[in-house]
Write an enzyme that holds these catalytic residues in place. Structure first.
Site, PDB file in Angstrom:
ATOM      1  N   LYS A 288       0.880  -1.173   0.000  1.00  0.00           N
ATOM      2  CA  LYS A 288       0.000   0.000   0.000  1.00  0.00           C
ATOM      3  C   LYS A 288       0.916   1.222   0.000  1.00  0.00           C
ATOM      4  O   LYS A 288       1.448   1.627   1.026  1.00  0.00           O
ATOM      5  CB  LYS A 288      -0.873  -0.022   1.259  1.00  0.00           C
ATOM      6  CG  LYS A 288      -2.197   0.698   1.136  1.00  0.00           C
ATOM      7  CD  LYS A 288      -2.120   2.172   0.800  1.00  0.00           C
ATOM      8  CE  LYS A 288      -1.751   3.063   1.952  1.00  0.00           C
ATOM      9  NZ  LYS A 288      -1.515   4.469   1.541  1.00  0.00           N
TER      10      LYS A 288
ATOM     11  N   GLU B  61      10.037   1.590  10.270  1.00  0.00           N
ATOM     12  CA  GLU B  61      11.082   2.585   9.951  1.00  0.00           C
ATOM     13  C   GLU B  61      10.413   3.939  10.048  1.00  0.00           C
ATOM     14  O   GLU B  61       9.579   4.282   9.208  1.00  0.00           O
ATOM     15  CB  GLU B  61      11.598   2.376   8.516  1.00  0.00           C
ATOM     16  CG  GLU B  61      12.337   1.081   8.276  1.00  0.00           C
ATOM     17  CD  GLU B  61      13.699   1.049   8.922  1.00  0.00           C
ATOM     18  OE1 GLU B  61      14.165   2.089   9.423  1.00  0.00           O
ATOM     19  OE2 GLU B  61      14.299  -0.036   8.936  1.00  0.00           O
TER      20      GLU B  61
ATOM     21  N   CYS C 108      14.205  10.742   5.926  1.00  0.00           N
ATOM     22  CA  CYS C 108      14.143  10.416   7.346  1.00  0.00           C
ATOM     23  C   CYS C 108      15.485  10.621   8.039  1.00  0.00           C
ATOM     24  O   CYS C 108      15.534  10.877   9.234  1.00  0.00           O
ATOM     25  CB  CYS C 108      13.672   8.973   7.499  1.00  0.00           C
ATOM     26  SG  CYS C 108      14.657   7.839   6.521  1.00  0.00           S
TER      27      CYS C 108
ATOM     28  N   GLU D 139      10.430  16.717  13.965  1.00  0.00           N
ATOM     29  CA  GLU D 139      10.847  16.472  12.582  1.00  0.00           C
ATOM     30  C   GLU D 139      10.109  17.460  11.673  1.00  0.00           C
ATOM     31  O   GLU D 139       8.879  17.540  11.716  1.00  0.00           O
ATOM     32  CB  GLU D 139      10.474  15.036  12.202  1.00  0.00           C
ATOM     33  CG  GLU D 139      10.975  14.640  10.833  1.00  0.00           C
ATOM     34  CD  GLU D 139      10.588  13.212  10.473  1.00  0.00           C
ATOM     35  OE1 GLU D 139       9.438  12.816  10.736  1.00  0.00           O
ATOM     36  OE2 GLU D 139      11.449  12.503   9.914  1.00  0.00           O
TER      37      GLU D 139
HETATM   38  P1  NAD Z   1       2.819   8.822   6.987  1.00  0.00           P
HETATM   39  O1  NAD Z   1       3.092   8.086   8.244  1.00  0.00           O
HETATM   40  O2  NAD Z   1       1.831   9.919   6.992  1.00  0.00           O
HETATM   41  O3  NAD Z   1       2.334   7.805   5.853  1.00  0.00           O
HETATM   42  C1  NAD Z   1       3.097   6.654   5.534  1.00  0.00           C
HETATM   43  C2  NAD Z   1       2.162   5.592   4.964  1.00  0.00           C
HETATM   44  O4  NAD Z   1       1.243   5.199   5.983  1.00  0.00           O
HETATM   45  C3  NAD Z   1       1.321   6.077   3.772  1.00  0.00           C
HETATM   46  O5  NAD Z   1       1.237   5.036   2.836  1.00  0.00           O
HETATM   47  C4  NAD Z   1      -0.034   6.344   4.407  1.00  0.00           C
HETATM   48  O6  NAD Z   1      -1.098   6.200   3.498  1.00  0.00           O
HETATM   49  C5  NAD Z   1      -0.081   5.237   5.458  1.00  0.00           C
HETATM   50  N1  NAD Z   1      -1.013   5.481   6.567  1.00  0.00           N
HETATM   51  C6  NAD Z   1      -1.450   6.659   7.046  1.00  0.00           C
HETATM   52  N2  NAD Z   1      -2.310   6.455   8.070  1.00  0.00           N
HETATM   53  C7  NAD Z   1      -2.403   5.109   8.236  1.00  0.00           C
HETATM   54  C8  NAD Z   1      -3.110   4.279   9.139  1.00  0.00           C
HETATM   55  N3  NAD Z   1      -3.921   4.766  10.089  1.00  0.00           N
HETATM   56  N4  NAD Z   1      -2.953   2.935   9.035  1.00  0.00           N
HETATM   57  C9  NAD Z   1      -2.147   2.401   8.105  1.00  0.00           C
HETATM   58  N5  NAD Z   1      -1.455   3.146   7.211  1.00  0.00           N
HETATM   59  C10 NAD Z   1      -1.577   4.484   7.285  1.00  0.00           C
HETATM   60  O7  NAD Z   1       4.248   9.300   6.469  1.00  0.00           O
HETATM   61  P2  NAD Z   1       4.576  10.158   5.180  1.00  0.00           P
HETATM   62  O8  NAD Z   1       4.072  11.535   5.434  1.00  0.00           O
HETATM   63  O9  NAD Z   1       4.145   9.445   3.957  1.00  0.00           O
HETATM   64  O10 NAD Z   1       6.170  10.116   5.203  1.00  0.00           O
HETATM   65  C11 NAD Z   1       6.924  10.930   6.035  1.00  0.00           C
HETATM   66  C12 NAD Z   1       7.378  10.205   7.275  1.00  0.00           C
HETATM   67  O11 NAD Z   1       8.008   8.981   6.920  1.00  0.00           O
HETATM   68  C13 NAD Z   1       8.415  10.993   8.047  1.00  0.00           C
HETATM   69  O12 NAD Z   1       8.133  10.928   9.421  1.00  0.00           O
HETATM   70  C14 NAD Z   1       9.712  10.251   7.747  1.00  0.00           C
HETATM   71  O13 NAD Z   1      10.712  10.409   8.701  1.00  0.00           O
HETATM   72  C15 NAD Z   1       9.243   8.850   7.628  1.00  0.00           C
HETATM   73  N6  NAD Z   1      10.203   8.044   6.862  1.00  0.00           N
HETATM   74  C16 NAD Z   1      10.984   7.142   7.524  1.00  0.00           C
HETATM   75  C17 NAD Z   1      11.936   6.401   6.820  1.00  0.00           C
HETATM   76  C18 NAD Z   1      12.835   5.403   7.529  1.00  0.00           C
HETATM   77  O14 NAD Z   1      13.397   4.554   6.842  1.00  0.00           O
HETATM   78  N7  NAD Z   1      13.002   5.458   8.835  1.00  0.00           N
HETATM   79  C19 NAD Z   1      12.078   6.583   5.445  1.00  0.00           C
HETATM   80  C20 NAD Z   1      11.263   7.515   4.806  1.00  0.00           C
HETATM   81  C21 NAD Z   1      10.326   8.245   5.518  1.00  0.00           C
END
Ligand code: NAD
Length: 464
Positions: free
Chosen positions: A158, A233, A267, A364
């Site tokens: 997803k 992650e 990240c 962040e």
């Molecule tokens: P997000 O958490 O808003 O969304 C990530 C994913 O989760 C999306 O596919 C979203 O549709 C899904 N999602 C949202 N709500 C959900 C729920 N209730 N249940 C299940 N899935 C759900 O993050 P984002 O805005 O897409 O990305 C930014 C964040 O990702 C930042 O905090 C960044 O640090 C983190 N990130 C971490 C890494 C790592 O490897 N540690 C890498 C890239 C990004």
């Protein structure tokens, strides 16, 4: 669902918005495909992954253009996307034949060791649900797809709603590579609907999530129903230390790019900068000067090294955080504004006069903002580590110095999953990657990812 180009704010295409019915269908397809895929000869899975890698490389230009349009990546990162994806697939293509167990010198139940053969088997964990963020389309997905398929698991992916195109394209190439239908499934949809359904689904054995810490918490709760395994992650607020003996000609561009690459939407972004007071002016003005040579604009122009933020919402959020940092006394040495015109661009911004209790030093931003503080000789390594570790996160970090003792002590004391010396956020398929504290659970990349997607069975054969 409209897909928007972050450089213009205009729609480029539409994709189907999946919900519960589509997740159910995809999980069921993945379950059906699991027995044959996991029983396949290791070399056959290797060949599929190698072919997949080759197809990705052969479509490098399409992948680049799509990642610029869909994800707002700069040309330079777009250029490396297919290469990075193929690199990961090739690395994991070697793993199916190396998932070995152990033989154990065991004598359970009072049996003589000579009457027993005890060993372990490594088996695929089952159906994996993968949920990915928007900040590096293709890369974020391949980091899950490659080890999951190598381990003999099947997958329902997803992707983030902001970048739905990459996964569809990858699924098409996977089929062409001979990966059987049902092994790798994609459902685009909203996080709170399709994502939440996948996380809670009783037919899923494991969730592999990359995204924000806040959503990570939801995933943990949702997964409790069938106690599926979870790896996370999550976010970061990574510290960067510059010591007086650092080679500034390399350090200044290094720390600027650590904070500003991908518009800070990564990240591992080095968003907290700690500089020794004796060189603080030189480093701050050096970063401001260096940023004059870096242009901000659409990735479709190769001259631009910094692209847009992913969405209007994200741009507004970053703008508001910049405003509050100013109100709290931080001084913008460079940047500090959003760019007028179409698209969602924010100038790379270096703030001085920050303190650890400010929002800009703790939260962040996921935008191009560095919060700088200074330190002095009265602070020993433990005191500097206390600054570094004064964060809910523990993902990455770096230390810029020519002194071996400083490097050794600081790398041990910083509480994070990754630390670089004179480099920030070095990534390689063989190096484990993941976060401490609220930056995550588990490690991806390298052999560590194979642990995430396999389970161990202990077998005892007795001659009685
Ligand atoms: P997000 O958490 O808003 O969304 C990530 C994913 O989760 C999306 O596919 C979203 O549709 C899904 N999602 C949202 N709500 C959900 C729920 N209730 N249940 C299940 N899935 C759900 O993050 P984002 O805005 O897409 O990305 C930014 C964040 O990702 C930042 O905090 C960044 O640090 C983190 N990130 C971490 C890494 C790592 O490897 N540690 C890498 C890239 C990004």
């Amino acid at each position: 669902m409209d897909v928007l180009d972050p450089a213009t704010g205009k729609p480029i295409t539409t994709v189907c918005l999946g919900g519960k019915a589509e997740i159910d269908a995809a999980v069921s397809a993945a379950r059906d495909a699991l027995p044959a895929w996991s029983a396949m000869a290791p070399d056959a899975r290797t060949q599929c992954l190698l072919k997949f890698a080759g197809l990705i490389e052969s479509q490098a230009d399409d992948i680049k253009q799509l990642s610029i349009l869909d994800g707002g990546l700069p040309d330079m990162i777009g250029d490396s996307t297919a290469w990075f994806s193929a690199l990961f697939l090739r690395y994991y293509a070697g793993w199916p034949s190396k998932l070995t167990g152990q033989t154990l010198p065991s004598s359970p139940n009072g049996l003589a060791p000579s009457d027993v053969l005890a060993y372990t088997l490594r088996e695929p964990i089952g159906v994996v649900g993968a949920i990915t963020p928007w900040n590096y389309p293709y890369g974020m997905e391949i980091l899950k797809i490659a080890p999951v398929l190598a381990a003999g698991c099947t997958l329902v992916l997803k992707p983030a709603e902001e970048t739905p195109v990459a996964s569809l394209y990858l699924a098409e190439l996977a089929l062409q590579a001979g990966i059987p239908a049902g092994v790798f499934n994609v459902v685009n949809g909203l996080g709170e609907d399709a994502g939440a359904t996948l996380a809670a689904h009783p037919g899923v054995d494991k969730i592999s999530f990359t995204g924000s810490t806040e959503v990570g918490r939801h995933i943990v709760h949702a997964s409790a129903g069938n106690l599926k395994k979870v790896s996370l992650e999550l976010g970061g607020k990574s510290p960067v230390f510059v010591f007086p003996d650092a080679k500034l000609e390399q350090t200044i561009p290094g720390v600027a790019l650590a904070g500003f690459m991908m518009s800070g939407q990564n990240c591992v972004c080095g968003s907290r900068l700690y500089v020794h007071e004796s060189i603080a002016d030189e480093v701050a003005s050096g970063i401001a000067e260096f940023m004059k040579s870096i242009s901000v604009g659409p990735g479709s122009d190769p001259a631009n090294m910094i692209g847009p933020l992913i969405s209007e919402r994200q741009r507004d959020r970053v703008e508001a955080m910049i405003g509050r940092a100013r109100d709290n006394g931080a001084e913008a040495i460079t940047g500090g504004h959003t760019l007028p015109g179409e698209g969602w661009f924010v100038e790379p911004t270096l703030f001085r006069n920050c303190s650890s209790d400010m929002e800009i030093s703790q939260q962040e931003v996921f935008g191009p903002v560095i919060a700088m503080q200074t330190f002095d000789d009265s602070q020993d390594y433990e005191a500097l580590a206390a600054l570094a570790n004064d964060s809910q996160y523990g993902l990455s970090g770096s230390v810029w110095t020519q002194n071996l003792e400083t490097a050794m002590r600081m790398t041990r004391l910083i509480d994070s999953g990754q630390v670089g010396v004179n480099t920030h956020a070095a990534m390689d398929p063989s190096m484990p990657f993941g976060g401490n504290k609220q930056s995550g659970w588990g490690r991806e990349f390298g052999e560590a990812a194979m642990e995430l997607y396999t389970k161990t069975k202990a077998v005892t054969l007795a001659w009685t």
